[in-house]
Design a protein around this motif. Structure first.
Motif, short mmCIF file in Angstrom:
data_model
loop_
_atom_site.label_atom_id
_atom_site.label_comp_id
_atom_site.label_asym_id
_atom_site.label_seq_id
_atom_site.Cartn_x
_atom_site.Cartn_y
_atom_site.Cartn_z
N MET A 58 1.13 6.73 15.13
CA MET A 58 0.77 5.44 14.60
C MET A 58 1.19 5.35 13.14
N ARG A 59 1.54 4.12 12.76
CA ARG A 59 1.96 3.88 11.38
C ARG A 59 1.64 2.44 11.01
N VAL A 60 1.73 2.14 9.73
CA VAL A 60 1.65 0.75 9.28
C VAL A 60 3.02 0.14 9.57
N VAL A 61 3.04 -1.00 10.24
CA VAL A 61 4.30 -1.57 10.72
C VAL A 61 5.09 -2.24 9.60
N ALA A 62 4.42 -3.05 8.75
CA ALA A 62 5.15 -3.82 7.74
C ALA A 62 4.29 -4.06 6.51
N GLY A 63 4.91 -4.61 5.48
CA GLY A 63 4.19 -4.96 4.26
C GLY A 63 4.23 -3.85 3.23
N ALA B 1 -13.69 -1.11 13.97
CA ALA B 1 -12.50 -0.68 13.24
C ALA B 1 -11.73 0.47 13.88
N GLY B 2 -12.39 1.37 14.60
CA GLY B 2 -11.65 2.49 15.21
C GLY B 2 -11.01 3.36 14.16
N SER B 3 -9.68 3.30 14.05
CA SER B 3 -8.95 4.07 13.03
C SER B 3 -8.73 3.26 11.75
N GLY B 4 -9.04 1.96 11.81
CA GLY B 4 -8.82 1.08 10.66
C GLY B 4 -7.43 0.49 10.59
N GLY B 5 -6.59 0.81 11.56
CA GLY B 5 -5.19 0.40 11.53
C GLY B 5 -4.94 -1.09 11.43
N LEU B 6 -5.74 -1.91 12.14
CA LEU B 6 -5.51 -3.36 12.10
C LEU B 6 -5.86 -3.95 10.74
N ALA B 7 -6.99 -3.54 10.18
CA ALA B 7 -7.38 -4.06 8.87
C ALA B 7 -6.40 -3.60 7.79
N ILE B 8 -5.97 -2.35 7.86
CA ILE B 8 -5.00 -1.85 6.89
C ILE B 8 -3.68 -2.61 7.01
N GLU B 9 -3.27 -2.90 8.23
CA GLU B 9 -2.06 -3.69 8.45
C GLU B 9 -2.20 -5.08 7.82
N ALA B 10 -3.37 -5.69 7.98
CA ALA B 10 -3.61 -7.04 7.43
C ALA B 10 -3.51 -7.03 5.90
N ILE C 226 0.27 -14.21 14.32
CA ILE C 226 -0.64 -14.87 13.38
C ILE C 226 -0.11 -14.98 11.97
N GLY C 227 1.00 -14.42 11.64
CA GLY C 227 1.46 -14.38 10.25
C GLY C 227 2.92 -14.71 10.13
N PRO C 228 3.69 -13.69 9.96
CA PRO C 228 3.35 -12.27 9.92
C PRO C 228 2.82 -11.81 8.58
N TYR C 229 2.88 -12.66 7.53
CA TYR C 229 2.40 -12.26 6.21
C TYR C 229 1.36 -13.26 5.73
N PHE C 230 0.53 -12.85 4.77
CA PHE C 230 -0.58 -13.68 4.31
C PHE C 230 -0.53 -13.82 2.79
N ASP C 231 -1.16 -14.88 2.33
CA ASP C 231 -1.27 -15.14 0.90
C ASP C 231 -2.74 -15.04 0.51
N GLY C 232 -3.28 -13.84 0.62
CA GLY C 232 -4.67 -13.60 0.27
C GLY C 232 -5.61 -13.88 1.42
N LYS D 274 0.38 -3.99 17.67
CA LYS D 274 0.00 -4.37 16.31
C LYS D 274 1.07 -5.28 15.70
N GLY D 275 2.34 -4.90 15.84
CA GLY D 275 3.42 -5.73 15.34
C GLY D 275 3.43 -7.10 15.99
N ALA D 276 3.19 -7.13 17.29
CA ALA D 276 3.17 -8.40 18.03
C ALA D 276 2.01 -9.29 17.57
N ILE D 277 0.83 -8.69 17.36
CA ILE D 277 -0.32 -9.45 16.88
C ILE D 277 0.01 -10.13 15.56
N PHE D 278 0.55 -9.36 14.62
CA PHE D 278 0.81 -9.94 13.30
C PHE D 278 1.98 -10.91 13.32
N ASN D 279 2.91 -10.76 14.23
CA ASN D 279 3.96 -11.77 14.37
C ASN D 279 3.39 -13.06 14.93
#
Length: 179
Positions: A1-6, A50-59, A36-42, A29-34
């Motif tokens: 597992m890794r952080v996909v982008a950002g 949270a499990g491993s925290g991967g989704l929140a860290i990705e956000a 809804i985003g894929p990037y955010f402005d705050g 994870k990549g598909a989810i953020f594509n």
């Protein structure tokens, strides 16, 4: 597992061995953020299971300002803390070490992105969304991302939110609710 982008893109994430958590794969994870985003402005993120925290860290990696992660499993909490340290921006993350229902009763801030990925055996999504909406903890522009087993049928509407997008990825289904 890794952080996909950002900002943290490509950095490795630890996951918990065994069946206590089901880490979201990099592909999903990549598909989810594509979706809804894929990037955010705050904005603020709530990751209630949270499990491993991967989704929140990705956000946060993709532009969210801060994240509140909730996890009851002690071993998972240790993994989350290690993953947060990897970001080198620990001040952007808070970890509440408790059950989701206890955390919901204590929340007092509004969230722009809510990540709900409860253990498949304990589907709580409808009551969690109703609770967040009733307590006025969802921003006007909120995105609520739910990850479930593909066999789970969520209602078209929950507490004034409607399904915006829904897609299956292998054994998982991702459902996104908006106002």
């Amino acid at each position: 597992m890794r952080v996909v982008a950002g900002n943290y893109g490509g950095r490795p994430l630890k996951s918990l061995a065994g069946q206590t958590t089901r880490p979201t794969t990099d592909k999903v994870k990549g598909a989810i953020f594509n979706m809804i985003g894929p990037y955010f402005d705050g904005g603020r993120v709530l990751d209630l299971y949270a499990g491993s925290g991967g989704l929140a860290i990705e956000a946060v990696s993709r532009g969210m300002t801060s994240a509140l992660l909730v996890e009851k499993d002690r071993r998972a909490q240790t993994v989350i803390q290690e993953n947060i340290r990897m970001t080198k921006e620990e001040d952007k993350f808070s970890l509440w070490k408790m059950e989701a229902t206890r955390a919901l009763a204590r929340l007092d801030q509004v969230f722009d992105l809510v990540l709900l990925d409860p253990p498949y055996a304990k589907e709580q999504i409808v009551s969690d969304i109703e609770n967040l909406a009733q307590r006025q903890l969802l921003s006007q522009e909120v995105l609520v991302v739910c990850e479930t087993d593909k066999s789970v049928e969520l209602p078209q509407e929950i507490a004034g939110l409607s399904i915006w997008k829904q897609k299956n990825y292998g054994i998982s289904k991702v459902t996104v609710y908006v106002r």
